[in-house]
Write a protein that holds these residues in place. Structure first.
Motif, PDB file in Angstrom:
ATOM      1  N   TRP A 171       0.819  -1.223   0.000  1.00  0.00           N
ATOM      2  CA  TRP A 171       0.000   0.000   0.000  1.00  0.00           C
ATOM      3  C   TRP A 171       0.845   1.261   0.000  1.00  0.00           C
ATOM      4  O   TRP A 171       1.850   1.357   0.696  1.00  0.00           O
ATOM      5  CB  TRP A 171      -0.916   0.015   1.232  1.00  0.00           C
ATOM      6  N   LEU A 172       0.362   2.226  -0.736  1.00  0.00           N
ATOM      7  CA  LEU A 172       0.995   3.543  -0.761  1.00  0.00           C
ATOM      8  C   LEU A 172       0.087   4.483   0.032  1.00  0.00           C
ATOM      9  O   LEU A 172      -1.112   4.548  -0.245  1.00  0.00           O
ATOM     10  CB  LEU A 172       1.046   3.990  -2.226  1.00  0.00           C
ATOM     11  N   VAL A 173       0.656   5.159   1.035  1.00  0.00           N
ATOM     12  CA  VAL A 173      -0.186   6.034   1.865  1.00  0.00           C
ATOM     13  C   VAL A 173       0.001   7.484   1.423  1.00  0.00           C
ATOM     14  O   VAL A 173       1.121   7.990   1.404  1.00  0.00           O
ATOM     15  CB  VAL A 173       0.201   5.908   3.357  1.00  0.00           C
ATOM     16  N   VAL A 174      -1.085   8.142   1.066  1.00  0.00           N
ATOM     17  CA  VAL A 174      -0.984   9.555   0.676  1.00  0.00           C
ATOM     18  C   VAL A 174      -1.740  10.414   1.697  1.00  0.00           C
ATOM     19  O   VAL A 174      -2.957  10.285   1.845  1.00  0.00           O
ATOM     20  CB  VAL A 174      -1.574   9.802  -0.735  1.00  0.00           C
ATOM     21  N   PRO A 175      -1.025  11.267   2.419  1.00  0.00           N
ATOM     22  CA  PRO A 175      -1.722  12.142   3.369  1.00  0.00           C
ATOM     23  C   PRO A 175      -2.499  13.233   2.625  1.00  0.00           C
ATOM     24  O   PRO A 175      -1.947  13.893   1.755  1.00  0.00           O
ATOM     25  CB  PRO A 175      -0.582  12.761   4.197  1.00  0.00           C
ATOM     26  N   ILE A 176      -3.752  13.377   2.968  1.00  0.00           N
ATOM     27  CA  ILE A 176      -4.597  14.419   2.360  1.00  0.00           C
ATOM     28  C   ILE A 176      -4.470  15.668   3.235  1.00  0.00           C
ATOM     29  O   ILE A 176      -4.459  15.564   4.459  1.00  0.00           O
ATOM     30  CB  ILE A 176      -6.072  13.934   2.304  1.00  0.00           C
ATOM     31  N   PRO A 177      -4.369  16.862   2.628  1.00  0.00           N
ATOM     32  CA  PRO A 177      -4.175  18.072   3.442  1.00  0.00           C
ATOM     33  C   PRO A 177      -5.416  18.482   4.235  1.00  0.00           C
ATOM     34  O   PRO A 177      -6.457  17.823   4.173  1.00  0.00           O
ATOM     35  CB  PRO A 177      -3.809  19.136   2.416  1.00  0.00           C
ATOM     36  N   LYS A 178      -5.261  19.587   4.935  1.00  0.00           N
ATOM     37  CA  LYS A 178      -6.309  20.082   5.829  1.00  0.00           C
ATOM     38  C   LYS A 178      -7.635  20.263   5.105  1.00  0.00           C
ATOM     39  O   LYS A 178      -8.688  19.947   5.610  1.00  0.00           O
ATOM     40  CB  LYS A 178      -5.834  21.421   6.372  1.00  0.00           C
ATOM     41  N   ARG A 179      -7.589  20.796   3.900  1.00  0.00           N
ATOM     42  CA  ARG A 179      -8.828  20.944   3.141  1.00  0.00           C
ATOM     43  C   ARG A 179      -8.693  20.227   1.805  1.00  0.00           C
ATOM     44  O   ARG A 179      -7.689  20.380   1.123  1.00  0.00           O
ATOM     45  CB  ARG A 179      -9.221  22.409   2.956  1.00  0.00           C
ATOM     46  N   PHE A 180      -9.712  19.453   1.494  1.00  0.00           N
ATOM     47  CA  PHE A 180      -9.741  18.763   0.209  1.00  0.00           C
ATOM     48  C   PHE A 180     -10.962  19.333  -0.514  1.00  0.00           C
ATOM     49  O   PHE A 180     -12.063  18.829  -0.424  1.00  0.00           O
ATOM     50  CB  PHE A 180      -9.867  17.253   0.434  1.00  0.00           C
ATOM     51  N   ASP A 181     -10.747  20.483  -1.144  1.00  0.00           N
ATOM     52  CA  ASP A 181     -11.831  21.186  -1.828  1.00  0.00           C
ATOM     53  C   ASP A 181     -11.283  21.772  -3.122  1.00  0.00           C
ATOM     54  O   ASP A 181     -10.199  21.373  -3.567  1.00  0.00           O
ATOM     55  CB  ASP A 181     -12.427  22.276  -0.918  1.00  0.00           C
ATOM     56  N   ALA A 182     -12.005  22.735  -3.697  1.00  0.00           N
ATOM     57  CA  ALA A 182     -11.577  23.271  -4.995  1.00  0.00           C
ATOM     58  C   ALA A 182     -10.192  23.924  -4.922  1.00  0.00           C
ATOM     59  O   ALA A 182      -9.510  24.041  -5.941  1.00  0.00           O
ATOM     60  CB  ALA A 182     -12.612  24.273  -5.491  1.00  0.00           C
ATOM     61  N   THR A 183      -9.771  24.350  -3.714  1.00  0.00           N
ATOM     62  CA  THR A 183      -8.474  25.030  -3.616  1.00  0.00           C
ATOM     63  C   THR A 183      -7.305  24.043  -3.709  1.00  0.00           C
ATOM     64  O   THR A 183      -6.201  24.435  -4.047  1.00  0.00           O
ATOM     65  CB  THR A 183      -8.341  25.829  -2.293  1.00  0.00           C
ATOM     66  N   THR A 184      -7.534  22.772  -3.370  1.00  0.00           N
ATOM     67  CA  THR A 184      -6.421  21.815  -3.356  1.00  0.00           C
ATOM     68  C   THR A 184      -6.631  20.638  -4.315  1.00  0.00           C
ATOM     69  O   THR A 184      -5.716  19.835  -4.507  1.00  0.00           O
ATOM     70  CB  THR A 184      -6.241  21.223  -1.938  1.00  0.00           C
TER      71      THR A 184
END
Ligand code: UDP
Length: 482
Positions: free
Chosen positions: A386-399
């Protein structure tokens, strides 16, 4: 500076219709120069109740550039909380008034939504009433999820780049649509207007003025559309009154204390401002906080409010902090609350602002540094297959485009991916659309995507679109890897 009041976790701007229209003109001027889209919502009791169950809607309203009191319950609520809102500012009144200004000033308008033919009719009526008004587009998209919106519509709006984009898709769809596509289409102003086009086109009739003013407009709408409306009104009545009563009781607790003029010290060092608040902050003295915040924002967009010696914040004081946080975030920074006393924390939690602000204990520097950098996707870890990808604080149109790019590239190397939501506070429709896209890519490569460490808000957003049936969800990374 905005004057905000928080009701049921939703900020309400304390302004008149005229002030709202003036502010929209300012937004158009700013947007024309900078390409920024300003999101405007006209909030009624139904919105507020929906926002208490829907974290995405709540966050969008908390981050909107203007949220007016569309319904009388909001106006009464504001008055009961000791902050007199001058009048209702409804979408149904705002749009015709805005059309008049647009005709005079040469602002272009685009109408998105309502049943086929309604927007065209509304545009005709408004242009007849205000010669010179330029309605540059009218589109009625098929009913359905915003995650499957026709690209041609987005491209058309992008190309015409109207000054004012009126989005009539009903709440919360219209608010989520603006949150998802607003940045991309680049209109200076995007307003969620509910059934306003139906009113203008004469498809539905508005209640007489005395009913609008007395707060009985809902009875009129109930008689017009009993089947659709009765459930909504019962739900709103129960939801609004029970939540509001809790807020009112909590705010009254603070009312027993003597108001103290807050002593707010402002220190600026190393690109960070610290403002210490003391005593009770309420409608009588919250402007002091606003002024100190404004001064600090001239120096840096990173603000810390130290609440060690604060004894109480009412709805308007919290509104001042929300407005400052919005300004700080627009400037690339953030606003954090340090050492929040239990009584204030309880109020923040009830109004669901504990998830809006970063709340940290004094001296918690590790966490502070972490949250400063939490907006950029970080490097991924690999373990087992498995590859783990940390998602940032906001996952919206800005990111979303950045995350799509990173994950698509990584899926080329390894199609088994865990999206780690440990840092994520806000997941929006734009993020959901990317998740669906990544899932298709992983499946094409015989891989899979799993989710880990989702907060209750993130989980709720995922469950609302039934993505929990597509993505296996795990409490932590080791569990997801098993
Ligand atoms: N609408 C739409 N697409 C949708 C859902 C609603 O175009 O997927 C339109 C609907 O035709 C109406 C407007 O959205 O013109 C407002 O809907 P609703 O009456 O539910 O909103 P309200 O103002 O009552 O919140």
């Amino acid at each position: 500076m905005r004057k905000l009041l928080i009701i049921l976790g939703v900020p309400i701007d304390n302004l008149t219709m005229d002030e709202a229209l003036n502010r929209i003109e300012e937004f158009i001027e700013i947007g024309r120069k900078t390409g920024k889209t300003h999101q405007i919502a006209t909030v009624n009791a139904d919105f507020a109740v929906k926002a208490s169950h829907d974290p995405e809607l709540r966050y969008l309203l908390q981050e909107s550039d203007m949220a007016t009191a569309d319904g009388m319950p909001l106006v009464w609520g504001a008055r009961l909380l000791g902050m007199p809102v001058p009048e209702r500012v409804t979408g149904a009144d705002m749009v015709p008034a805005l059309a008049e200004r647009a005709a005079k000033k040469g602002y272009t308008v685009y109408m998105l939504g309502a049943a086929p033919g309604i927007a065209v009719r509304a545009a005709e009526i408004l242009t007849n009433r205000h010669p010179g008004l330029q309605v540059v587009g009218t589109v009625s998209p098929p009913y359905g999820s915003i995650l499957e919106m026709d690209r041609a519509i987005i491209d058309d709006i992008k190309e015409k780049r109207p000054d004012i984009l009126l989005v009539a898709l009903g709440n919360p769809k219209q608010e989520k649509w603006i949150g998802m596509y607003g940045r991309e289409v680049g209109s200076p102003v995007a307003i969620g207007i509910g059934g306003t086009l139906d009113f203008i086109a004469g498809q539905t009739k508005r209640a007489p003025e005395w009913m609008q003013k007395s707060g009985t407009e809902w009875i009129y709408r109930l008689f017009q559309e009993p089947k659709r409306m009765w459930k909504r009104y019962v739900n709103d009545l129960v939801g609004f009154s029970s939540f509001f009563t809790r807020q009112w009781l909590l705010m009254r607790q603070g009312g027993n204390q003597q108001p103290v003029l807050p002593k707010s010290d402002l220190i600026v060092f190393e690109n960070k401002a610290i403002i210490s608040l003391e005593g009770r902050i309420d409608f009588n003295n919250y402007t002091n906080v606003t002024q100190k915040g404004q001064l600090a924002l001239q120096e840096t967009p990173f603000l810390d409010f130290d609440l060690t010696n604060a004894t109480f914040l009412d709805s308007s004081a919290m509104g001042a902090l929300v407005a400052l946080a919005k300004q700080a975030r627009d400037g690339g920074g953030d606003l954090r609350l340090i050492n929040v006393p239990p009584i204030i924390y309880r109020a923040l939690k009830l109004l669901k602002l504990d998830r809006f602000f970063d709340i940290i204990a004094a001296g918690d520097n590790d966490k502070a540094t972490e949250s400063d950098t939490a907006d950029q996707p970080k490097s991924e870890k690999t373990a087992n297959k498995w590859l783990v990808v940390p998602i940032p604080k906001r996952f919206d149109a800005t990111t979303s485009s950045e995350i799509l790019e990173l994950c698509s590239q990584k899926l080329g190397e390894n199609p088994n991916m865990i999206l780690d939501f440990a840092e994520t506070k806000f997941l929006a429709s734009a993020g959901l659309a990317i998740m669906a896209q990544l899932n298709r890519t992983a499946q094409d490569k015989n891989g899979a995507i799993r989710l880990a460490n989702c907060s209750p808000d993130v989980t709720r957003v995922i469950e609302m679109v039934k993505f929990n049936t597509i993505f296996p969800m795990f409490s932590d990374i080791p569990a997801a890897m098993r």
